[in-house]
Design a protein around this motif. Structure first.
Motif, PDB file in Angstrom:
ATOM      1  N   LEU A 171       0.845  -1.378   0.295  1.00 15.39           N
ATOM      2  CA  LEU A 171       0.296  -0.589   0.155  1.00 15.39           C
ATOM      3  C   LEU A 171       0.620   1.332  -0.059  1.00 15.39           C
ATOM      4  CD1 LEU A 171      -3.009  -0.653   2.388  1.00 15.39           C
ATOM      5  CD2 LEU A 171      -3.081  -0.572  -0.025  1.00 15.39           C
ATOM      6  N   CYS A 172       1.953   0.856   0.834  1.00 11.17           N
ATOM      7  CA  CYS A 172       2.147   2.497   0.517  1.00 11.17           C
ATOM      8  C   CYS A 172       3.752   2.723  -0.156  1.00 11.17           C
ATOM      9  CB  CYS A 172       3.480   2.626   2.546  1.00 11.17           C
ATOM     10  SG  CYS A 172       2.698   2.376   3.329  1.00 11.17           S
ATOM     11  N   ASN A 173       4.196   1.357  -0.765  1.00 18.19           N
ATOM     12  CA  ASN A 173       4.956   1.235  -2.509  1.00 18.19           C
ATOM     13  C   ASN A 173       5.817   1.946  -2.102  1.00 18.19           C
ATOM     14  OD1 ASN A 173       4.912   1.219  -5.083  1.00 18.19           O
ATOM     15  ND2 ASN A 173       4.925   3.141  -5.560  1.00 18.19           N
ATOM     16  N   VAL A 174       6.736   1.118  -0.334  1.00 13.92           N
ATOM     17  CA  VAL A 174       8.148   1.302  -0.311  1.00 13.92           C
ATOM     18  C   VAL A 174       8.997   0.753  -0.376  1.00 13.92           C
ATOM     19  CG1 VAL A 174       7.375   3.210   1.733  1.00 13.92           C
ATOM     20  CG2 VAL A 174       7.287   0.717   2.102  1.00 13.92           C
ATOM     21  N   PRO A 175       9.978   0.028  -0.818  1.00 12.08           N
ATOM     22  CA  PRO A 175      11.015  -0.480  -1.087  1.00 12.08           C
ATOM     23  C   PRO A 175      11.777  -1.064   0.142  1.00 12.08           C
ATOM     24  CG  PRO A 175      12.235   1.751  -1.417  1.00 12.08           C
ATOM     25  CD  PRO A 175      10.876   2.390  -0.969  1.00 12.08           C
TER      26      PRO A 175
ATOM     27  N   SER B   9      25.746  -3.760  -8.008  1.00 12.54           N
ATOM     28  CA  SER B   9      25.583  -4.664  -7.039  1.00 12.54           C
ATOM     29  C   SER B   9      25.537  -5.366  -6.043  1.00 12.54           C
ATOM     30  CB  SER B   9      25.483  -6.204  -8.268  1.00 12.54           C
ATOM     31  OG  SER B   9      25.150  -6.384  -9.441  1.00 12.54           O
ATOM     32  N   ILE B  10      26.862  -5.336  -5.364  1.00 13.60           N
ATOM     33  CA  ILE B  10      27.068  -5.662  -4.078  1.00 13.60           C
ATOM     34  C   ILE B  10      27.404  -4.640  -3.351  1.00 13.60           C
ATOM     35  CG2 ILE B  10      29.232  -7.537  -5.022  1.00 13.60           C
ATOM     36  CD1 ILE B  10      31.073  -5.654  -4.618  1.00 13.60           C
ATOM     37  N   ALA B  11      26.867  -3.793  -3.691  1.00 14.27           N
ATOM     38  CA  ALA B  11      27.057  -2.321  -2.618  1.00 14.27           C
ATOM     39  C   ALA B  11      25.768  -2.596  -0.985  1.00 14.27           C
ATOM     40  CB  ALA B  11      26.701  -1.114  -3.061  1.00 14.27           C
ATOM     41  N   PRO B  12      24.046  -3.536  -1.292  1.00  6.35           N
ATOM     42  CA  PRO B  12      24.407  -4.021  -0.233  1.00  6.35           C
ATOM     43  C   PRO B  12      24.126  -5.130  -0.260  1.00  6.35           C
ATOM     44  CG  PRO B  12      22.461  -3.077  -3.073  1.00  6.35           C
ATOM     45  CD  PRO B  12      24.264  -2.965  -2.480  1.00  6.35           C
ATOM     46  N   LYS B  13      25.739  -5.161   0.386  1.00  4.27           N
ATOM     47  CA  LYS B  13      25.635  -7.106   0.777  1.00  4.27           C
ATOM     48  C   LYS B  13      25.014  -7.388   2.251  1.00  4.27           C
ATOM     49  CE  LYS B  13      30.214  -6.542   2.364  1.00  4.27           C
ATOM     50  NZ  LYS B  13      30.265  -5.490   3.768  1.00  4.27           N
ATOM     51  N   SER B  14      25.631  -6.101   2.800  1.00  2.93           N
ATOM     52  CA  SER B  14      24.825  -6.689   4.323  1.00  2.93           C
ATOM     53  C   SER B  14      23.878  -6.236   4.850  1.00  2.93           C
ATOM     54  CB  SER B  14      26.010  -5.465   5.001  1.00  2.93           C
ATOM     55  OG  SER B  14      27.228  -6.128   4.993  1.00  2.93           O
ATOM     56  N   VAL B  15      22.724  -6.397   4.173  1.00  2.79           N
ATOM     57  CA  VAL B  15      20.826  -6.211   4.195  1.00  2.79           C
ATOM     58  C   VAL B  15      20.739  -7.773   4.175  1.00  2.79           C
ATOM     59  CG1 VAL B  15      21.095  -3.886   4.786  1.00  2.79           C
ATOM     60  CG2 VAL B  15      20.515  -4.506   2.572  1.00  2.79           C
ATOM     61  N   THR B  16      19.231  -8.228   4.485  1.00  3.21           N
ATOM     62  CA  THR B  16      18.584  -8.994   4.256  1.00  3.21           C
ATOM     63  C   THR B  16      17.785  -8.963   2.465  1.00  3.21           C
ATOM     64  OG1 THR B  16      16.554 -10.792   4.576  1.00  3.21           O
ATOM     65  CG2 THR B  16      16.350  -7.527   4.963  1.00  3.21           C
ATOM     66  N   THR B  17      18.171  -9.930   2.312  1.00  3.31           N
ATOM     67  CA  THR B  17      17.694 -10.411   0.160  1.00  3.31           C
ATOM     68  C   THR B  17      16.487  -9.370   0.136  1.00  3.31           C
ATOM     69  OG1 THR B  17      18.709 -12.366   0.776  1.00  3.31           O
ATOM     70  CG2 THR B  17      17.371 -11.993  -1.389  1.00  3.31           C
ATOM     71  N   PRO B  18      15.717  -9.183   0.904  1.00  3.01           N
ATOM     72  CA  PRO B  18      14.423  -8.175  -0.035  1.00  3.01           C
ATOM     73  C   PRO B  18      15.121  -6.659  -0.395  1.00  3.01           C
ATOM     74  CG  PRO B  18      13.249  -9.283   2.001  1.00  3.01           C
ATOM     75  CD  PRO B  18      14.703 -10.303   1.592  1.00  3.01           C
ATOM     76  N   ILE B  19      15.172  -6.650   0.950  1.00  7.36           N
ATOM     77  CA  ILE B  19      15.790  -5.167   0.842  1.00  7.36           C
ATOM     78  C   ILE B  19      17.128  -5.129  -0.282  1.00  7.36           C
ATOM     79  CG2 ILE B  19      16.437  -3.574   2.074  1.00  7.36           C
ATOM     80  CD1 ILE B  19      15.322  -4.481   4.978  1.00  7.36           C
ATOM     81  N   ALA B  20      17.960  -5.838   0.137  1.00  2.00           N
ATOM     82  CA  ALA B  20      19.006  -5.522  -0.713  1.00  2.00           C
ATOM     83  C   ALA B  20      18.674  -5.708  -2.302  1.00  2.00           C
ATOM     84  CB  ALA B  20      19.692  -7.098  -0.753  1.00  2.00           C
TER      85      ALA B  20
ATOM     86  N   ASN C  48      19.695  -1.305  10.128  1.00  2.00           N
ATOM     87  CA  ASN C  48      21.096  -1.111   8.576  1.00  2.00           C
ATOM     88  C   ASN C  48      19.744  -1.448   7.922  1.00  2.00           C
ATOM     89  OD1 ASN C  48      23.693  -1.149   8.177  1.00  2.00           O
ATOM     90  ND2 ASN C  48      23.632  -3.670   7.830  1.00  2.00           N
ATOM     91  N   GLY C  49      19.006  -2.189   7.569  1.00  2.00           N
ATOM     92  CA  GLY C  49      17.588  -2.640   6.389  1.00  2.00           C
ATOM     93  C   GLY C  49      17.809  -1.231   5.621  1.00  2.00           C
ATOM     94  N   LEU C  50      16.938  -0.783   6.823  1.00  2.00           N
ATOM     95  CA  LEU C  50      16.231   0.984   6.666  1.00  2.00           C
ATOM     96  C   LEU C  50      17.459   1.727   6.500  1.00  2.00           C
ATOM     97  CD1 LEU C  50      13.727   2.149   7.493  1.00  2.00           C
ATOM     98  CD2 LEU C  50      14.891   2.661   9.393  1.00  2.00           C
TER      99      LEU C  50
END
Lengths: 112, 230
Positions: free
Chosen positions: A21-25, B125-136, B214-216
C-alpha cells in the motif's frame, strides 16, 4: 501453538500489505516484525499466545536459509569471471563491518 | 519413479537430511568449517552435481523451507519484546554502532571493488551486501545493479558471517556477546542473526534489531554513497 502460528502469519500478511500500500522499497517480513512488536507493546496481543510458536520458528532459523545457500550454485558462471574483486571486497568489507560494530558496542555499551 | 526428484518431497527431505547430518558432525568435532549452514549447503550442492540434478528441481521442495524464513523474521519481533528492557539500557551505543558499521559496510565494499577494477554493474550490485535479501534487491533495482548478483552476494556474505563471524570477532578482541550479536546482525543480516541466537537469546535480539536498523539505513544511504564513489 496454532494460535501463535496464526498470529505470526497474520502479522506477516499485514507487513506485506503495508509495503504494497505504501509502495516503499522495504521487506514485508521486517515490517511485520516491527508491527508485531508494537502490537505486543500496546497489549493488543498477549506474549503467551505467540511465544510458543515464535520460539519454534526462531529455533530453526538457520535451516530455512539452506535452500538459499544451495541457490549459490547457479552463480558459478558469474563468479568465474569476476571472482577476485567480488571475493576480496566482500570479505574485507564484511570483516571491517563486524569489527567496527562490535568494538563500538563493546567499548560504549553496558555489560549485561 | 525416475522423476521422484521433481516432487517437493525430494528438496525438503534432502535439506532436512543434510542439516541433521551437519548438526551431528558439527556437534562431534568443534571446527570452524563444520558449520551447519555451510556443511548442509556443500553436501546438497555435491549431491545435486553428482547426480546431475538441476537447482530448479531441488528448489521445488527447497522453496517451502525457504518460505518459512518470512514468519521467522516476524517471530524476531516477539523476541525484541521480551528483551526490550535490556536493549533499551544500551540503545544509544547500540544504534550508533549499527549506523557507523552499516555506513562503513557500503563505503568499504564499493571502494575496495573500485580499487580492484570491478565493473560498474558489479559495484552497484554488491553495495547493499550486508542487508537482508528482499531489501538488498529493492536497493539494487534503484541504483541500477543486477538483482540476481545481489541475491547471491547477500547469501554468501550471510553464510560467511554465520560460519566465521564469531571466530573473527573473538580473535580481534571482541568478547562481549551482545557486541558479537549486534555485529553479526549488521554485517550478515538474518543468517548472522541465526548464529547470534546460538550465542544466546539476548545477542540474538540485538542481531535481529541490528538487521532491521541496518536494512532501513542501507536503503536510505546506498544510492547517495554509490553516486559519490563511482
Amino acid at each position: 501453538m496454532l494460535k501463535g502460528v496464526l498470529y505470526i502469519f497474520l502479522f506477516l500478511v499485514l507487513g506485506e500489505v503495508l509495503v504494497f500500500l505504501c509502495n516503499v522499497p522495504f521487506a514485508g517480513n521486517i515490517v511485520g516484525m516491527v508491527v508485531i512488536f508494537i502490537a505486543l507493546k500496546l497489549k493488543l496481543i498477549k506474549l503467551n499466545d505467540v511465544k510458543p510458536a515464535s520460539d519454534q520458528f526462531i529455533k530453526y532459523m538457520v535451516l530455512f536459509f539452506v535452500p538459499y545457500g544451495v541457490g549459490l550454485m547457479t552463480f558459478y558462471d558469474i563468479l568465474k569471471i569476476h571472482w577476485l574483486a567480488i571475493v576480496v571486497s566482500t570479505v574485507v568489507s564484511t570483516i571491517l563491518t563486524l569489527y567496527i560494530t562490535g568494538i563500538i558496542l563493546q567499548k560504549f555499551g553496558k555489560d549485561e | 519413479m525416475n522423476e521422484i526428484y521433481l516432487q517437493p518431497l525430494f528438496g525438503i527431505f534432502i535439506t532436512l537430511a543434510a542439516f541433521q547430518l551437519s548438526q551431528i558432525i558439527g556437534g562431534k568435532w568443534k571446527f570452524v568449517l563444520f558449520n551447519p549452514v555451510l556443511l548442509s549447503v556443500v553436501f546438497i550442492m555435491c549431491f545435486l552435481v553428482l547426480f546431475k540434478i538441476d537447482f530448479e528441481a531441488y528448489n521445488v521442495g527447497g522453496q517451502y523451507l525457504g518460505f518459512l524464513l518470512g514468519p521467522t523474521v516476524v517471530a524476531l519481533g516477539v523476541l525484541f519484546y521480551e528483551k526490550y528492557d535490556k536493549i533499551r539500557e544500551n540503545i544509544i551505543p547500540f544504534v550508533s554502532a549499527v549506523v557507523i558499521g552499516g555506513i562503513m559496510s557500503v563505503i568499504s565494499v564499493c571502494t575496495i571493488a573500485i580499487t580492484l577494477g570491478a565493473s560498474e554493474p558489479i559495484i552497484r550490485s554488491i553495495a547493499p551486501k550486508s542487508v537482508t535479501t528482499p531489501i538488498a534487491l529493492e536497493i539494487t533495482k534503484i541504483i541500477g545493479g543486477v538483482p540476481y548478483i545481489s541475491a547471491g552476494i547477500v547469501i554468501a556474505v550471510g553464510i560467511f558471517g554465520n560460519a566465521f563471524g564469531p571466530v573473527i570477532l573473538r580473535a580481534l578482541g571482541i568478547k562481549n556477546k551482545n557486541a558479537i550479536g549486534a555485529a553479526l546482525g549488521t554485517a550478515a543480516h538474518g543468517i548472522g542473526t541465526a548464529r547470534a541466537l546460538e550465542e544466546g537469546k539476548l545477542p540474538g535480539a540485538y542481531a535481529g534489531l541490528a538487521m532491521c536498523i541496518n536494512g532501513l539505513l542501507t536503503a536510505i544511504i546506498t544510492p547517495h554513497i554509490v553516486n559519490l564513489v563511482i
